[in-house]
Design a protein around this motif. Structure first.
Motif, PDB file in Angstrom:
ATOM      1  N   SER A  40       0.824  -1.212   0.000  1.00 56.54           N
ATOM      2  CA  SER A  40       0.000   0.000   0.000  1.00 56.54           C
ATOM      3  C   SER A  40       0.860   1.266   0.000  1.00 56.54           C
ATOM      4  O   SER A  40       0.420   2.308  -0.462  1.00 56.54           O
ATOM      5  N   LEU A  41       2.061   1.174   0.537  1.00 59.64           N
ATOM      6  CA  LEU A  41       2.997   2.294   0.444  1.00 59.64           C
ATOM      7  C   LEU A  41       3.681   2.216  -0.912  1.00 59.64           C
ATOM      8  O   LEU A  41       4.062   1.139  -1.356  1.00 59.64           O
ATOM      9  N   GLY A  42       3.858   3.321  -1.546  1.00 58.89           N
ATOM     10  CA  GLY A  42       4.607   3.325  -2.797  1.00 58.89           C
ATOM     11  C   GLY A  42       6.066   2.986  -2.528  1.00 58.89           C
ATOM     12  O   GLY A  42       6.549   3.113  -1.399  1.00 58.89           O
ATOM     13  N   LEU A  43       6.760   2.560  -3.550  1.00 60.98           N
ATOM     14  CA  LEU A  43       8.171   2.202  -3.383  1.00 60.98           C
ATOM     15  C   LEU A  43       8.977   3.398  -2.884  1.00 60.98           C
ATOM     16  O   LEU A  43       9.787   3.268  -1.974  1.00 60.98           O
ATOM     17  N   ARG A  44       8.754   4.549  -3.463  1.00 66.37           N
ATOM     18  CA  ARG A  44       9.500   5.751  -3.065  1.00 66.37           C
ATOM     19  C   ARG A  44       9.288   6.064  -1.583  1.00 66.37           C
ATOM     20  O   ARG A  44      10.239   6.311  -0.843  1.00 66.37           O
ATOM     21  N   LYS A  45       8.042   6.040  -1.137  1.00 60.80           N
ATOM     22  CA  LYS A  45       7.729   6.327   0.266  1.00 60.80           C
ATOM     23  C   LYS A  45       8.366   5.282   1.181  1.00 60.80           C
ATOM     24  O   LYS A  45       8.907   5.614   2.234  1.00 60.80           O
ATOM     25  N   THR A  46       8.294   4.033   0.780  1.00 56.70           N
ATOM     26  CA  THR A  46       8.907   2.955   1.560  1.00 56.70           C
ATOM     27  C   THR A  46      10.402   3.192   1.717  1.00 56.70           C
ATOM     28  O   THR A  46      10.948   3.080   2.821  1.00 56.70           O
ATOM     29  N   LEU A  47      11.070   3.516   0.628  1.00 56.62           N
ATOM     30  CA  LEU A  47      12.520   3.711   0.662  1.00 56.62           C
ATOM     31  C   LEU A  47      12.901   4.914   1.515  1.00 56.62           C
ATOM     32  O   LEU A  47      13.885   4.858   2.262  1.00 56.62           O
ATOM     33  N   ILE A  48      12.128   5.971   1.448  1.00 58.66           N
ATOM     34  CA  ILE A  48      12.410   7.156   2.268  1.00 58.66           C
ATOM     35  C   ILE A  48      12.251   6.833   3.752  1.00 58.66           C
ATOM     36  O   ILE A  48      13.101   7.195   4.572  1.00 58.66           O
ATOM     37  N   ILE A  49      11.188   6.131   4.104  1.00 58.62           N
ATOM     38  CA  ILE A  49      10.953   5.759   5.504  1.00 58.62           C
ATOM     39  C   ILE A  49      12.094   4.887   6.027  1.00 58.62           C
ATOM     40  O   ILE A  49      12.637   5.137   7.107  1.00 58.62           O
ATOM     41  N   VAL A  50      12.465   3.882   5.261  1.00 55.04           N
ATOM     42  CA  VAL A  50      13.529   2.972   5.700  1.00 55.04           C
ATOM     43  C   VAL A  50      14.865   3.710   5.790  1.00 55.04           C
ATOM     44  O   VAL A  50      15.616   3.524   6.754  1.00 55.04           O
ATOM     45  N   LEU A  51      15.161   4.558   4.823  1.00 56.77           N
ATOM     46  CA  LEU A  51      16.423   5.304   4.837  1.00 56.77           C
ATOM     47  C   LEU A  51      16.510   6.215   6.051  1.00 56.77           C
ATOM     48  O   LEU A  51      17.522   6.216   6.766  1.00 56.77           O
ATOM     49  N   ILE A  52      15.453   6.963   6.321  1.00 59.70           N
ATOM     50  CA  ILE A  52      15.448   7.863   7.481  1.00 59.70           C
ATOM     51  C   ILE A  52      15.575   7.063   8.777  1.00 59.70           C
ATOM     52  O   ILE A  52      16.356   7.422   9.667  1.00 59.70           O
ATOM     53  N   PHE A  53      14.833   5.968   8.875  1.00 56.91           N
ATOM     54  CA  PHE A  53      14.902   5.134  10.083  1.00 56.91           C
ATOM     55  C   PHE A  53      16.315   4.578  10.284  1.00 56.91           C
ATOM     56  O   PHE A  53      16.848   4.613  11.395  1.00 56.91           O
TER      57      PHE A  53
END
Length: 107
Positions: A40-53
């Motif tokens: 449900s999360l787009g790939l871009r949003k997923t990658l940003i969340i994981v990178l920031i975390f």
């Protein structure tokens, strides 16, 4: 505290370990978050969340190491290796999923 390399003299071995750990962390974290959210999360949003975390987690560990331990030291080079590893893991995910119909995930 130095990394025990079993008698081998590997320059910056601990930084290589930091880089590799965070590369795997970002790669697996991205796959896990996409799977957990059923895409449900787009790939871009997923990658940003994981990178920031990953970056914040790496910084937090270094701060805690500095403040809570007496035999460990926080190093900016560790934070840099962690961050570069996280970016490499995200880059690897982006490359891996740049193919046509990757794992049939919706983008």
């Amino acid at each position: 505290m130095d990394l025990d390399t079993g008698g081998l003299n590997i320059p910056y071995a601990d930084k290589i370990v930091h880089f590799t750990f965070y590369l795997v962390f970002a790669f697996v974290g991205s796959l896990s978050l996409r799977e957990r959210t059923s895409g449900s999360l787009g790939l871009r949003k997923t990658l940003i969340i994981v990178l920031i975390f990953a970056i914040l987690y790496g910084m937090l560990i270094e701060v805690l190491q500095y403040t809570l331990t007496t035999d460990r030291m926080a190093e900016f080079a560790d934070v840099l290796a962690n961050t570069l590893g996280a970016f490499a893991g995200i880059g690897l995910i982006r490359w891996f999923f740049s193919k046509k119909n990757p794992l049939k995930w919706k983008f």
